[in-house]
Design a protein around this motif. Structure first.
Motif, PDB file in Angstrom:
ATOM      1  N   THR A  20      79.498 -11.003   6.347  1.00 42.76           N
ATOM      2  CA  THR A  20      80.020  -9.654   6.167  1.00 42.76           C
ATOM      3  C   THR A  20      81.530  -9.564   6.348  1.00 42.76           C
ATOM      4  O   THR A  20      82.115  -8.550   6.003  1.00 42.76           O
ATOM      5  CB  THR A  20      79.358  -8.703   7.178  1.00 42.76           C
ATOM      6  N   LEU A  21      82.164 -10.594   6.869  1.00 43.61           N
ATOM      7  CA  LEU A  21      83.602 -10.525   7.075  1.00 43.61           C
ATOM      8  C   LEU A  21      84.329 -10.714   5.751  1.00 43.61           C
ATOM      9  O   LEU A  21      83.874 -11.446   4.879  1.00 43.61           O
ATOM     10  CB  LEU A  21      84.044 -11.618   8.056  1.00 43.61           C
ATOM     11  N   PRO A  22      85.472 -10.053   5.574  1.00 39.12           N
ATOM     12  CA  PRO A  22      86.203 -10.209   4.312  1.00 39.12           C
ATOM     13  C   PRO A  22      86.773 -11.610   4.179  1.00 39.12           C
ATOM     14  O   PRO A  22      87.222 -12.215   5.148  1.00 39.12           O
ATOM     15  CB  PRO A  22      87.316  -9.162   4.437  1.00 39.12           C
ATOM     16  N   PRO A 106      83.308 -15.880   7.970  1.00 37.45           N
ATOM     17  CA  PRO A 106      82.001 -15.653   7.330  1.00 37.45           C
ATOM     18  C   PRO A 106      81.076 -16.843   7.572  1.00 37.45           C
ATOM     19  O   PRO A 106      81.434 -17.991   7.282  1.00 37.45           O
ATOM     20  CB  PRO A 106      82.364 -15.517   5.852  1.00 37.45           C
ATOM     21  N   LEU A 107      79.907 -16.585   8.109  1.00 36.79           N
ATOM     22  CA  LEU A 107      78.971 -17.629   8.486  1.00 36.79           C
ATOM     23  C   LEU A 107      77.570 -17.227   8.049  1.00 36.79           C
ATOM     24  O   LEU A 107      77.137 -16.104   8.309  1.00 36.79           O
ATOM     25  CB  LEU A 107      79.031 -17.863   9.999  1.00 36.79           C
ATOM     26  N   LEU A 108      76.881 -18.136   7.385  1.00 35.56           N
ATOM     27  CA  LEU A 108      75.521 -17.878   6.907  1.00 35.56           C
ATOM     28  C   LEU A 108      74.559 -18.870   7.537  1.00 35.56           C
ATOM     29  O   LEU A 108      74.763 -20.082   7.477  1.00 35.56           O
ATOM     30  CB  LEU A 108      75.467 -18.013   5.386  1.00 35.56           C
ATOM     31  N   ALA A 146      70.142 -18.259  -1.190  1.00 37.14           N
ATOM     32  CA  ALA A 146      71.058 -17.640  -0.235  1.00 37.14           C
ATOM     33  C   ALA A 146      72.440 -18.278  -0.309  1.00 37.14           C
ATOM     34  O   ALA A 146      73.465 -17.581  -0.247  1.00 37.14           O
ATOM     35  CB  ALA A 146      70.484 -17.764   1.177  1.00 37.14           C
ATOM     36  N   ILE A 147      72.495 -19.594  -0.438  1.00 34.91           N
ATOM     37  CA  ILE A 147      73.772 -20.295  -0.543  1.00 34.91           C
ATOM     38  C   ILE A 147      74.493 -19.884  -1.822  1.00 34.91           C
ATOM     39  O   ILE A 147      75.701 -19.608  -1.819  1.00 34.91           O
ATOM     40  CB  ILE A 147      73.554 -21.823  -0.500  1.00 34.91           C
ATOM     41  N   ALA A 148      73.758 -19.823  -2.936  1.00 36.28           N
ATOM     42  CA  ALA A 148      74.358 -19.420  -4.214  1.00 36.28           C
ATOM     43  C   ALA A 148      74.930 -18.010  -4.124  1.00 36.28           C
ATOM     44  O   ALA A 148      76.035 -17.730  -4.608  1.00 36.28           O
ATOM     45  CB  ALA A 148      73.317 -19.507  -5.325  1.00 36.28           C
ATOM     46  N   GLU A 149      74.197 -17.130  -3.481  1.00 33.65           N
ATOM     47  CA  GLU A 149      74.634 -15.739  -3.342  1.00 33.65           C
ATOM     48  C   GLU A 149      75.912 -15.651  -2.511  1.00 33.65           C
ATOM     49  O   GLU A 149      76.839 -14.905  -2.850  1.00 33.65           O
ATOM     50  CB  GLU A 149      73.510 -14.935  -2.703  1.00 33.65           C
ATOM     51  N   ALA A 154      81.823 -14.957  -2.452  1.00 33.11           N
ATOM     52  CA  ALA A 154      83.131 -15.423  -2.007  1.00 33.11           C
ATOM     53  C   ALA A 154      84.070 -15.725  -3.175  1.00 33.11           C
ATOM     54  O   ALA A 154      85.284 -15.618  -3.041  1.00 33.11           O
ATOM     55  CB  ALA A 154      82.977 -16.665  -1.141  1.00 33.11           C
ATOM     56  N   ARG A 155      83.493 -16.129  -4.299  1.00 27.12           N
ATOM     57  CA  ARG A 155      84.289 -16.439  -5.491  1.00 27.12           C
ATOM     58  C   ARG A 155      83.713 -15.710  -6.706  1.00 27.12           C
ATOM     59  O   ARG A 155      83.048 -16.310  -7.546  1.00 27.12           O
ATOM     60  CB  ARG A 155      84.296 -17.951  -5.744  1.00 27.12           C
TER      61      ARG A 155
END
Length: 319
Positions: A20-22, A106-108, A146-149, A154-155
């Motif tokens: 959620t962080l920019p 940002p951490l997933l 989830a990784i793709a999203e 981010a890009r």
């Protein structure tokens, strides 16, 4: 149920919630991504392509249960635009570290994108789950999504390419899932017993209908007592198990104790091969990819337990 291609980029609301962080504006330069395990790093590199520069902290043969961040790791994480960790208490020794990291970067937690009802309970801790979800190619498709999203968010400029790479990677995961089901089904029913160094294959066993017996528990930090060794020796002898398996990231000491114990009872059991559990194979090799490590495991298990599988694996690429 495996994901459908249509739902690939719409499955994981957890991904959006976790990151959620920019992110800083990056123009066209590659996104700096740090992953903990090789399996996560492999997926991020395949999905991100030229839009992401991916660094995995844990290489071949490294046990994530006991891994502690090095000074180099801390620097790499501090410079990252996106951090991908497994979660589900896999990186147990770095929980506090990543709690701090997640407050500023940002951490997933990719494993936690999987709904709780599809996870297996931890054998020791009532409020935790077995983290070894990458062992089931059908289930691992959810963290892939989830990784793709997260990468696409981010890009945004690279989102179409990431989505296309995701579709192709998903198709390979589905093909691998089908191959595994077919290969394991060729093992004679009475021989579908997988004895390994630690309990990392429960999702694999659930997916393909094979009984799994690990010497150590879900975490390699747990101790394998004499009672557990004796219990498994009894199982091996009474059920005439002919092959047991070592793991690339776990000492083979306990497996050899099983072999010696069975021999003392007049039963010969061999090492059926080395499996990849918590880490992939050598960097740059086919087995050094997630697709390759699972292909290797499926092929090795099927052939050692009396099933039918090509020696070179699904794609003819195994060493």
């Amino acid at each position: 149920m495996p994901l459908t291609r249509r739902s690939f980029l719409a499955t994981s609301t957890a991904a959006a919630a976790a990151a959620t962080l920019p992110l800083p504006a990056r123009a066209q330069s590659p996104l700096s991504v740090v992953a903990t395990t090789g399996m996560i790093g492999d997926a991020a590199a395949v999905l991100g392509g030229g839009a992401a520069s991916v660094h995995a902290l844990m290489g071949p043969g490294v046990d994530p249960h006991s891994y502690r961040a090095t000074r180099t790791d801390i620097v790499a994480v501090g410079r990252a635009d996106l951090v991908l960790i497994h979660g589900l208490y896999l990186e147990a020794q770095m929980e506090e570290f990543f709690a701090t990291v997640g407050a500023r970067t940002p951490l997933l937690r990719v494993g936690e994108a999987i709904p709780a009802e599809r996870l297996l309970a931890h054998e020791t801790y009532a409020d935790k789950f077995d983290p070894h979800v990458w062992m089931d190619p059908g289930l691992w498709q959810i963290p892939i999504a989830a990784i793709a999203e997260a990468l696409a968010a981010a890009r945004p400029d690279a989102a179409p390419a990431i989505a296309a790479a995701g579709e192709a990677y998903l198709a390979e995961a589905q093909a691998l899932d089908s191959y595994a089901a077919e290969a394991i089904a060729t093992i004679p029913e009475g021989r579908r017993i997988l004895v390994t160094a630690h309990d990392a294959f429960r999702y694999f066993g659930r997916a393909y209908g094979i009984e799994v017996q690990g010497i150590q528990g879900i975490s390699t930090e747990s101790e394998a007592g004499l009672a557990r060794i004796a219990e498994l020796v009894e199982l091996i002898v009474s059920r005439r198990v002919t092959a047991v398996f070592v793991e690339s990231s776990v000492s083979d000491r306990n497996i050899r104790a099983l072999i010696e114990g069975a021999a003392a009872r007049g039963h010969e059991v061999a090492i059926g091969g080395e499996l990849y559990s918590d880490a992939m194979g050598a960097a740059g090799s086919y087995e050094g990819s997630w697709l390759g490590m699972i292909d290797h495991n499926v092929t090795t298990i099927a052939r050692a337990l009396g099933g039918t599988a090509p020696a070179e694996g699904r794609l003819g690429r195994l060493a």
